[in-house]
Design a protein around this motif. Structure first.
Motif, PDB file in Angstrom:
ATOM      1  N   ASP A 176       3.318 -15.723 -36.119  1.00 33.68           N
ATOM      2  CA  ASP A 176       3.359 -14.363 -35.588  1.00 33.68           C
ATOM      3  C   ASP A 176       2.113 -13.601 -36.026  1.00 33.68           C
ATOM      4  OD1 ASP A 176       3.743 -13.545 -38.200  1.00 33.68           O
ATOM      5  OD2 ASP A 176       5.835 -12.926 -37.922  1.00 33.68           O
ATOM      6  N   ASN A 177       2.093 -12.311 -35.755  1.00 35.71           N
ATOM      7  CA  ASN A 177       0.883 -11.534 -36.036  1.00 35.71           C
ATOM      8  C   ASN A 177       0.634 -11.332 -37.526  1.00 35.71           C
ATOM      9  OD1 ASN A 177      -1.299 -10.480 -34.552  1.00 35.71           O
ATOM     10  ND2 ASN A 177      -0.683  -8.395 -35.109  1.00 35.71           N
ATOM     11  N   ASP A 178       1.657 -11.585 -38.340  1.00 31.63           N
ATOM     12  CA  ASP A 178       1.484 -11.542 -39.806  1.00 31.63           C
ATOM     13  C   ASP A 178       1.241 -12.944 -40.375  1.00 31.63           C
ATOM     14  OD1 ASP A 178       1.931  -8.798 -39.824  1.00 31.63           O
ATOM     15  OD2 ASP A 178       4.116  -9.049 -39.987  1.00 31.63           O
ATOM     16  N   ASN A 179       1.029 -13.901 -39.483  1.00 36.37           N
ATOM     17  CA  ASN A 179       0.798 -15.313 -39.850  1.00 36.37           C
ATOM     18  C   ASN A 179       2.016 -16.000 -40.460  1.00 36.37           C
ATOM     19  OD1 ASN A 179      -1.832 -15.580 -38.839  1.00 36.37           O
ATOM     20  ND2 ASN A 179      -2.644 -14.532 -40.651  1.00 36.37           N
ATOM     21  N   GLU A 198      15.534 -17.010 -43.081  1.00 40.66           N
ATOM     22  CA  GLU A 198      15.528 -15.558 -42.872  1.00 40.66           C
ATOM     23  C   GLU A 198      15.265 -15.224 -41.397  1.00 40.66           C
ATOM     24  OE1 GLU A 198      13.001 -11.618 -44.427  1.00 40.66           O
ATOM     25  OE2 GLU A 198      12.448 -13.630 -45.097  1.00 40.66           O
ATOM     26  N   ILE A 199      15.975 -14.221 -40.906  1.00 48.68           N
ATOM     27  CA  ILE A 199      15.737 -13.718 -39.554  1.00 48.68           C
ATOM     28  C   ILE A 199      14.877 -12.459 -39.663  1.00 48.68           C
ATOM     29  CG2 ILE A 199      16.805 -12.706 -37.506  1.00 48.68           C
ATOM     30  CD1 ILE A 199      19.190 -14.558 -37.975  1.00 48.68           C
ATOM     31  N   ILE A 200      13.774 -12.432 -38.914  1.00 45.31           N
ATOM     32  CA  ILE A 200      12.851 -11.292 -38.985  1.00 45.31           C
ATOM     33  C   ILE A 200      12.551 -10.770 -37.578  1.00 45.31           C
ATOM     34  CG2 ILE A 200      11.779 -12.102 -41.131  1.00 45.31           C
ATOM     35  CD1 ILE A 200       9.405 -13.103 -39.432  1.00 45.31           C
ATOM     36  N   GLU A 201      11.956  -9.607 -37.538  1.00 49.47           N
ATOM     37  CA  GLU A 201      11.549  -9.030 -36.256  1.00 49.47           C
ATOM     38  C   GLU A 201      10.335  -9.787 -35.731  1.00 49.47           C
ATOM     39  OE1 GLU A 201       9.676  -4.847 -34.510  1.00 49.47           O
ATOM     40  OE2 GLU A 201      10.463  -4.947 -36.564  1.00 49.47           O
ATOM     41  N   TYR A 202      10.324 -10.038 -34.435  1.00 48.92           N
ATOM     42  CA  TYR A 202       9.221 -10.774 -33.816  1.00 48.92           C
ATOM     43  C   TYR A 202       8.015  -9.858 -33.591  1.00 48.92           C
ATOM     44  CZ  TYR A 202       6.578 -13.322 -30.241  1.00 48.92           C
ATOM     45  OH  TYR A 202       5.591 -13.944 -29.523  1.00 48.92           O
ATOM     46  N   LYS A 203       6.885 -10.263 -34.127  1.00 51.40           N
ATOM     47  CA  LYS A 203       5.624  -9.545 -33.900  1.00 51.40           C
ATOM     48  C   LYS A 203       4.653 -10.508 -33.232  1.00 51.40           C
ATOM     49  CE  LYS A 203       6.228  -6.691 -38.041  1.00 51.40           C
ATOM     50  NZ  LYS A 203       5.701  -6.416 -39.406  1.00 51.40           N
ATOM     51  N   PRO A 204       4.456 -10.376 -31.922  1.00 45.13           N
ATOM     52  CA  PRO A 204       3.596 -11.335 -31.203  1.00 45.13           C
ATOM     53  C   PRO A 204       2.182 -11.355 -31.766  1.00 45.13           C
ATOM     54  CG  PRO A 204       4.694  -9.837 -29.683  1.00 45.13           C
ATOM     55  CD  PRO A 204       4.968  -9.323 -31.044  1.00 45.13           C
ATOM     56  N   LYS A 205       1.605 -12.527 -31.807  1.00 43.17           N
ATOM     57  CA  LYS A 205       0.239 -12.678 -32.286  1.00 43.17           C
ATOM     58  C   LYS A 205      -0.721 -12.162 -31.222  1.00 43.17           C
ATOM     59  CE  LYS A 205      -2.430 -15.934 -35.027  1.00 43.17           C
ATOM     60  NZ  LYS A 205      -2.086 -15.239 -36.272  1.00 43.17           N
ATOM     61  N   ILE A 206      -1.622 -11.313 -31.642  1.00 44.76           N
ATOM     62  CA  ILE A 206      -2.622 -10.779 -30.722  1.00 44.76           C
ATOM     63  C   ILE A 206      -3.864 -11.664 -30.816  1.00 44.76           C
ATOM     64  CG2 ILE A 206      -3.974  -8.753 -30.080  1.00 44.76           C
ATOM     65  CD1 ILE A 206      -0.895  -8.426 -29.857  1.00 44.76           C
ATOM     66  N   THR A 207      -4.204 -12.259 -29.687  1.00 46.40           N
ATOM     67  CA  THR A 207      -5.363 -13.163 -29.656  1.00 46.40           C
ATOM     68  C   THR A 207      -6.273 -12.768 -28.497  1.00 46.40           C
ATOM     69  OG1 THR A 207      -4.161 -14.700 -28.252  1.00 46.40           O
ATOM     70  CG2 THR A 207      -4.072 -15.096 -30.625  1.00 46.40           C
ATOM     71  N   PRO A 208      -7.530 -13.155 -28.538  1.00 47.70           N
ATOM     72  CA  PRO A 208      -8.436 -12.836 -27.425  1.00 47.70           C
ATOM     73  C   PRO A 208      -7.930 -13.442 -26.123  1.00 47.70           C
ATOM     74  CG  PRO A 208      -9.657 -13.672 -29.312  1.00 47.70           C
ATOM     75  CD  PRO A 208      -8.214 -13.893 -29.608  1.00 47.70           C
ATOM     76  N   LEU A 209      -8.073 -12.689 -25.057  1.00 47.83           N
ATOM     77  CA  LEU A 209      -7.606 -13.131 -23.751  1.00 47.83           C
ATOM     78  C   LEU A 209      -8.718 -12.856 -22.752  1.00 47.83           C
ATOM     79  CD1 LEU A 209      -4.982 -14.147 -22.332  1.00 47.83           C
ATOM     80  CD2 LEU A 209      -4.364 -11.753 -22.037  1.00 47.83           C
ATOM     81  N   PHE A 210      -8.866 -13.732 -21.771  1.00 43.12           N
ATOM     82  CA  PHE A 210      -9.931 -13.540 -20.781  1.00 43.12           C
ATOM     83  C   PHE A 210      -9.558 -12.485 -19.754  1.00 43.12           C
ATOM     84  CE2 PHE A 210     -10.791 -18.110 -21.898  1.00 43.12           C
ATOM     85  CZ  PHE A 210     -11.997 -17.879 -22.533  1.00 43.12           C
ATOM     86  N   ILE A 211      -8.983 -11.376 -20.192  1.00 41.87           N
ATOM     87  CA  ILE A 211      -8.798 -10.287 -19.228  1.00 41.87           C
ATOM     88  C   ILE A 211      -9.257  -8.996 -19.863  1.00 41.87           C
ATOM     89  CG2 ILE A 211      -6.846 -11.368 -18.081  1.00 41.87           C
ATOM     90  CD1 ILE A 211      -5.051  -9.302 -19.412  1.00 41.87           C
TER      91      ILE A 211
END
Lengths: 71, 259
Positions: free
Chosen positions: A31-34, A58-71
């Motif tokens: 996730d975005n916190d690695n 452990e169940i945690i909140e999902y934080k999507p990983k922000i990665t470079p995107l071709f847009i």
């Protein structure tokens, strides 16, 4: 708020390339916190006892990983 | 006894009446639902009638309600990577209405690499989405390796690289049939429900050299849109795209899951 299961890197390596149900493979990601995570669905639908340790993770909140995107 | 004999005869006649791809599908998946089989057979006949069969390399109808049946490519229903059978990764929900990725880590590998199977100036992808949602997602293709060939319904905007410059337009909701096509050295377009919504006249810059993925094109921005049909083909013209949309709409209507 979407929730996911936090696992260790060692557990992630154990899950990679393994089936959790017929024709369905685990997909550990970071996730975005690695943190290494899998989805709730993978844990709930898992048919194999060797992965029962996931029920204790452990169940945690999902934080999507922000990665470079071709847009 | 007579009934049994008649039953066998009737079954044999029914089986032989199906077209080759449908017959192969039944043999591989063990599908017995007559509604599904008839819908597939009708679709196959329509593909033949419209000269689409040889152009379409992969069609995932997502019928049968489980991962095992959903993994098959209707155009070559064989359980192998070279037949472009899907591998499901992460969280998916499989049901009679289609295959729904979870938007967290669910995606599928088609094993279809356009550089090997298609060509720089002749590529097409389409996805029939049953979910209207604004989300940070890429939805199909390969956006990992340049040049890019992908289909993104990203925050409600339809973006696509088609072996060349970016084409985009408002999606008008993310449920429906979305397609992207390059069908010549310079012509490409994106379309919704068989109608072009943006196009470019520009040369291609190469052919993507990586597998087409479903429910992502980046292996990061995962989609949660339920799929009721995904297609990879040689480039199709606007007219062919409209025909294909109508075939899919008829197909999904017969299964009572159209949008």
């Amino acid at each position: 708020m979407k929730q996911v299961i936090k696992i260790t890197e060692e557990q992630a390596n154990k899950l990679k390339g393994k089936l959790f149900a017929k024709d369905s493979y685990f997909n550990p990601i970071q996730d975005n916190d690695n943190n290494w995570i899998i989805s709730i669905e993978e844990m709930e639908k898992c048919e194999f006892e060797e992965f029962d340790f996931l029920k204790e993770c452990e169940i945690i909140e999902y934080k999507p990983k922000i990665t470079p995107l071709f847009i | 006894m007579i009934t049994a004999v008649h039953g066998i005869i009737q079954s044999q006649q029914q089986s032989s009446a199906y077209l080759p791809l449908t017959t192969a599908w039944i043999a591989e998946t063990g599908e017995s639902d007559v509604t599904i089989i008839d819908a597939l057979n009708t679709l196959e006949q329509s593909m033949i009638n419209n000269s689409l069969t040889s152009k379409i390399k992969a069609f995932y109808p997502f019928v049968g309600g489980n991962a095992t049946k959903h993994k098959y490519n209707f155009m070559n229903a064989v359980d192998s990577d070279t037949a472009f059978r899907l591998t499901f990764n992460g969280g998916w929900t499989h049901s009679s209405t289609g295959a729904k990725p979870n938007g967290t880590n669910g995606w599928a590998d088609t094993y279809l690499n356009p550089t090997i199977i298609l060509s720089q100036d002749s590529v097409y992808m389409g996805m029939y989405s049953r979910t209207n949602i604004s989300e940070l997602s890429t939805d199909m293709g390969n956006n990992v390796i340049n040049p890019v060939f992908d289909l993104e319904l990203y925050l409600g905007v339809f973006y696509s690289y088609i072996n060349g410059p970016l084409v985009f337009a408002g999606a008008g909701g993310t449920n429906g049939y979305f397609s992207t096509s390059r069908y010549g050295a310079t012509d490409s377009y994106i379309a919704k429900d068989g109608s072009s919504i943006a196009s470019t006249v520009s040369p291609s810059t190469g052919c993507v050299n990586g597998n087409i993925m479903l429910a992502t094109s980046t292996v990061t921005y995962f989609s949660s849109k339920e799929l009721a049909g995904s297609i990879i083909s040689e480039g199709l013209t606007n007219a062919e795209d409209l025909i294909l949309y109508n075939l899919l709409q008829t197909f999904n209507t017969s299964l009572n899951r159209q949008v």
